[in-house]
Design a protein around this motif. Sequence first.
Motif, PDB file in Angstrom:
ATOM      1  N   CYS A   7       0.839  -1.197   0.000  1.00  0.00           N
ATOM      2  CA  CYS A   7       0.000   0.000   0.000  1.00  0.00           C
ATOM      3  C   CYS A   7       0.872   1.245   0.000  1.00  0.00           C
ATOM      4  CB  CYS A   7      -0.897   0.020   1.234  1.00  0.00           C
ATOM      5  SG  CYS A   7       0.000   0.303   2.776  1.00  0.00           S
ATOM      6  N   ALA A  47       3.571  -1.314  -6.098  1.00  0.00           N
ATOM      7  CA  ALA A  47       2.824  -2.150  -7.043  1.00  0.00           C
ATOM      8  C   ALA A  47       3.759  -3.018  -7.870  1.00  0.00           C
ATOM      9  CB  ALA A  47       1.958  -1.276  -7.948  1.00  0.00           C
ATOM     10  N   LEU A  64      -3.264  -4.964  -3.422  1.00  0.00           N
ATOM     11  CA  LEU A  64      -2.672  -3.628  -3.439  1.00  0.00           C
ATOM     12  C   LEU A  64      -3.733  -2.610  -3.058  1.00  0.00           C
ATOM     13  CD1 LEU A  64      -0.614  -3.923  -6.735  1.00  0.00           C
ATOM     14  CD2 LEU A  64       0.319  -3.623  -4.420  1.00  0.00           C
ATOM     15  N   GLY A  69      -7.216   2.720  -5.584  1.00  0.00           N
ATOM     16  CA  GLY A  69      -6.951   1.405  -6.163  1.00  0.00           C
ATOM     17  C   GLY A  69      -6.603   1.479  -7.635  1.00  0.00           C
ATOM     18  N   MET A  72      -2.667   1.713  -8.474  1.00  0.00           N
ATOM     19  CA  MET A  72      -2.029   0.418  -8.201  1.00  0.00           C
ATOM     20  C   MET A  72      -2.343  -0.563  -9.330  1.00  0.00           C
ATOM     21  SD  MET A  72      -0.206   0.253  -5.425  1.00  0.00           S
ATOM     22  CE  MET A  72      -0.048   0.624  -3.687  1.00  0.00           C
ATOM     23  N   ALA A  73      -3.592  -0.607  -9.773  1.00  0.00           N
ATOM     24  CA  ALA A  73      -3.986  -1.531 -10.841  1.00  0.00           C
ATOM     25  C   ALA A  73      -3.283  -1.187 -12.148  1.00  0.00           C
ATOM     26  CB  ALA A  73      -5.504  -1.518 -11.031  1.00  0.00           C
ATOM     27  N   ALA A  84      -4.381  -7.392 -12.866  1.00  0.00           N
ATOM     28  CA  ALA A  84      -4.816  -6.744 -11.625  1.00  0.00           C
ATOM     29  C   ALA A  84      -6.140  -6.046 -11.879  1.00  0.00           C
ATOM     30  CB  ALA A  84      -3.769  -5.735 -11.161  1.00  0.00           C
ATOM     31  N   VAL A  86      -9.414  -3.596 -10.080  1.00  0.00           N
ATOM     32  CA  VAL A  86      -9.977  -2.810  -8.983  1.00  0.00           C
ATOM     33  C   VAL A  86     -11.259  -3.507  -8.542  1.00  0.00           C
ATOM     34  CG1 VAL A  86     -10.925  -0.578  -8.303  1.00  0.00           C
ATOM     35  CG2 VAL A  86      -8.973  -0.678  -9.872  1.00  0.00           C
ATOM     36  N   CYS A 106      -7.042  -4.929  -6.283  1.00  0.00           N
ATOM     37  CA  CYS A 106      -6.703  -3.551  -5.921  1.00  0.00           C
ATOM     38  C   CYS A 106      -7.926  -2.881  -5.310  1.00  0.00           C
ATOM     39  CB  CYS A 106      -6.234  -2.769  -7.140  1.00  0.00           C
ATOM     40  SG  CYS A 106      -4.785  -3.481  -7.942  1.00  0.00           S
TER      41      CYS A 106
END
Length: 154
Positions: A7, A47, A64, A69, A72-73, A84, A86, A106
């Motif tokens: 995070c 990430a 993540l 979010g 990170m994705a 990845a 969300v 995420c």
Amino acid sequence: MKLAIGCDEAAFELKEIIKKLVESKGIEVEDFGTYTVSEKVLYPNIAIKVAESIQRGDNERGILICGTGIGMAITANKVDGIRAAVCHDPYSTERSRKSNDAQIMCMGSRVIAPELAKYLVELWLICEFAGGGSKDKVDRISEYEKSIKNAMNI
């Protein structure tokens, strides 16, 4: 299962809640930080570390968390072979695994409350890729990634 988690400072408190939940289920967790709410980090660095750990096979799945979010994705999806998604509601959470075989979940700490986040993590952990009509789609994603690598002579 071994799970990676990471995070930025915006999501430190939610990460700690999720980490505790996952560990209570007997799942080994590798924490990629951040480790305090005051530690400023660039979320792409976290990430990338989480996604690369999955790419290498050190971890099977990852979670993540940042403010939304989304960042990170976006970052995790830049790592070859990583999918990845969300996940902010039960349907997208379930479909991320069953239809898209996402290895990384995420979430946004500024978007969902801790109780909903815990529920979604529990749901995501029990869902598996269903294959079926989605298999061809996931295979096409992998095929495209390979074509890019081949074109770049990687």
